[in-house]
Design a protein around this motif. Structure first.
Motif, short mmCIF file in Angstrom:
data_model
loop_
_atom_site.label_atom_id
_atom_site.label_comp_id
_atom_site.label_asym_id
_atom_site.label_seq_id
_atom_site.Cartn_x
_atom_site.Cartn_y
_atom_site.Cartn_z
N ASP A 172 0.97 -1.05 0.16
CA ASP A 172 -0.04 -0.08 -0.01
C ASP A 172 0.74 1.15 -0.10
O ASP A 172 0.63 2.18 -0.61
N GLU A 173 2.18 1.25 0.81
CA GLU A 173 3.01 2.44 0.84
C GLU A 173 3.46 2.67 -0.57
O GLU A 173 3.55 3.71 -1.08
N ILE A 174 3.98 1.62 -1.16
CA ILE A 174 4.35 1.71 -2.62
C ILE A 174 3.54 2.32 -3.57
O ILE A 174 3.68 3.07 -4.43
N CYS A 175 2.27 1.59 -3.58
CA CYS A 175 1.15 1.72 -4.54
C CYS A 175 0.65 3.57 -4.42
O CYS A 175 0.56 4.00 -5.37
N THR A 176 0.69 3.76 -3.23
CA THR A 176 0.17 5.12 -2.78
C THR A 176 1.30 6.12 -3.36
O THR A 176 1.13 7.19 -4.13
N ALA A 177 2.60 5.80 -2.99
CA ALA A 177 3.43 6.60 -3.59
C ALA A 177 3.36 6.82 -5.16
O ALA A 177 3.77 7.82 -5.88
N LEU A 178 3.35 5.47 -5.76
CA LEU A 178 3.31 5.81 -7.31
C LEU A 178 2.00 6.43 -7.80
O LEU A 178 2.56 7.04 -8.81
N GLN A 179 1.09 6.49 -7.11
CA GLN A 179 -0.05 7.30 -7.28
C GLN A 179 0.19 8.92 -7.36
O GLN A 179 0.08 9.63 -8.20
N ILE A 180 0.92 9.08 -6.32
CA ILE A 180 1.26 10.54 -6.06
C ILE A 180 2.40 11.18 -7.11
O ILE A 180 2.23 12.35 -7.48
N VAL A 181 3.22 10.15 -7.34
CA VAL A 181 4.19 10.33 -8.65
C VAL A 181 3.55 10.72 -9.85
O VAL A 181 3.81 11.65 -10.46
N ILE A 226 6.19 21.49 -5.43
CA ILE A 226 6.18 19.87 -6.01
C ILE A 226 7.58 19.09 -5.32
O ILE A 226 7.34 18.10 -5.26
N ALA A 227 8.55 19.94 -5.05
CA ALA A 227 9.60 19.14 -4.10
C ALA A 227 9.20 18.60 -2.93
O ALA A 227 9.48 17.60 -2.37
N PHE A 228 8.21 19.37 -2.34
CA PHE A 228 7.56 18.91 -1.03
C PHE A 228 7.04 17.45 -1.24
O PHE A 228 6.95 16.69 -0.49
N GLU A 229 5.84 17.70 -2.11
CA GLU A 229 5.20 16.52 -2.45
C GLU A 229 5.93 15.19 -2.93
O GLU A 229 5.88 14.17 -2.90
N ALA A 230 7.09 15.85 -3.60
CA ALA A 230 7.93 14.57 -3.98
C ALA A 230 8.54 13.86 -3.11
O ALA A 230 8.81 12.63 -3.19
N GLU A 231 9.11 14.66 -1.96
CA GLU A 231 9.82 13.94 -0.95
C GLU A 231 8.79 13.04 -0.26
O GLU A 231 9.17 12.03 0.32
N ARG A 232 7.78 13.62 -0.12
CA ARG A 232 6.80 12.82 0.58
C ARG A 232 6.31 11.11 -0.16
O ARG A 232 6.61 10.13 0.57
N ALA A 233 6.45 11.36 -1.65
CA ALA A 233 6.47 10.20 -2.19
C ALA A 233 7.59 9.37 -2.17
O ALA A 233 7.61 8.09 -1.99
N ARG A 234 8.90 9.96 -2.06
CA ARG A 234 10.07 9.11 -2.16
C ARG A 234 10.04 8.53 -0.53
O ARG A 234 10.52 7.53 -0.55
N ALA A 235 9.72 9.20 0.33
CA ALA A 235 9.55 8.64 1.80
C ALA A 235 8.71 7.36 1.89
O ALA A 235 9.06 6.31 2.29
N LEU A 236 7.52 7.64 1.20
CA LEU A 236 6.61 6.38 1.25
C LEU A 236 7.24 5.17 0.28
O LEU A 236 7.27 3.83 0.79
N LEU A 237 8.06 5.29 -0.81
CA LEU A 237 8.60 4.27 -1.43
C LEU A 237 9.60 3.57 -0.89
O LEU A 237 9.92 2.43 -0.54
N HIS A 238 10.49 4.53 0.16
CA HIS A 238 11.69 3.68 0.88
C HIS A 238 10.75 3.06 1.96
O HIS A 238 11.43 2.05 2.60
#
Length: 303
Positions: A172-181, A226-238
């Motif tokens: 779920d964390e990975i998929c949510t991140a991919l959706q945000i990306v 966008i940088a802020f949201e991208a960092e959120r997505a990166r954290a979810l992927l990790h």
């Protein structure tokens, strides 16, 4: 008289499945067992088609509408189209579906013991897109991703027989991140559909207006957002990446590809200076391979 509109009944299905090559991650790569590839493509066909219906990307009265028994006038109503599609989905589980992509899905559902819930979640997400175009908080966006993205990962785990509660949580964390990306890549396109998937609370925090998002290039405030949201997505992927180390063999390669696809797309957004308004930043194959290697190395260490 023969209805010429049905002369090539599978043409739209081929076009739908062909979109797999445009995704940020490999959908059904060659190294997987043939049965898995077939099952993953069957699920992808469903997910891609329901998104195309929700986005209005299908020709009104086209072959997809005909398969579902919709007349051209009704087919222009996306909610009616989604209702007809859901009715046909239910036939996958208790009858004979009409649409070719759903007929292709039926053997996968039976072989893997899949339930209707993940598929219904994807349809519900597209219904929500017809009614909701703005998200006030990040939690609101996460609730949307629970419908629009997380079911896909759960289906992948179910198809491969590896679905445990812990793996589902990581997935779920990975998929949510991919959706945000994907949302970050498509800010301009989504705005053209009167949708903004950037939380309103974050727009306010970074002093970004909807007019700023409509500009041909991003100003400093938009780039910071966008940088802020991208960092959120990166954290979810990790956070979700231990999922990769929890499985083995070719499935590990597949899940590494999913994760690496998101990381490589985030790298592309970073390399574009977080200006996503000029067009969707796309990752390169070399960077995707580099990220996949890094994910696999981390998986071996954690495994």
């Amino acid at each position: 008289m023969t209805d010429t509109r049905q002369a090539r009944p599978d043409a739209s299905s081929h076009a739908t499945l062909g979109k797999a090559a445009d995704e940020n991650f490999p959908v059904a790569p060659f190294f997987l067992p043939r049965a898995w590839r077939d099952d993953l493509m069957a699920v992808y066909g469903f997910a891609r088609l329901v998104d195309d219906i929700g986005d209005g990307d299908l020709a009104p009265g086209g072959v997809d509408a005909i398969h579902l028994g919709l007349d051209p006038e009704t087919a222009e109503d996306r909610l009616a189209f989604l209702d007809a599609f859901e009715a046909d989905l239910r036939r996958v589980f208790d009858g004979s579906p009409r649409h070719p992509l759903l007929r292709d899905l039926q053997p996968t559902v039976r072989r893997c013991g899949l339930t209707p819930e993940p598929f219904l979640g994807l349809i519900a997400a597209n219904r929500q897109d017809q009614r909701v175009g703005r998200y006030e908080t990040y939690d609101d966006l996460l609730a949307y991703c629970e419908l629009s993205a997380n079911p896909v990962g759960r289906l992948v785990l179910a198809i491969t027989g590896t679905d445990t509660p812990e793996r589902i949580r990581r997935s779920d964390e990975i998929c949510t991140a991919l959706q945000i990306v994907e949302h970050l890549q498509d800010v301009a396109e989504d705005l053209g559909r009167d949708r903004i998937y950037l939380p309103a609370e974050d727009l306010k925090r970074f002093h970004v207006t909807e007019a700023d998002l409509a500009e041909p290039t991003a100003g400093a405030s938009v780039r910071a957002l966008i940088a802020f949201e991208a960092e959120r997505a990166r954290a979810l992927l990790h956070a979700g990446s231990p999922l990769v180390g929890s499985v083995h063999g070719r499935l590990r390669l597949l899940l590494a590809g999913f994760t690496a696809g998101g990381l490589a797309a985030l790298d592309a957004i970073t390399d574009a200076g977080f200006d996503v308004l000029t067009g969707p930043p796309k990752s390169t194959k070399p960077n995707l391979m580099r990220q996949a290697g890094a994910v696999l190395l981390r998986a071996r260490r954690e495994g």
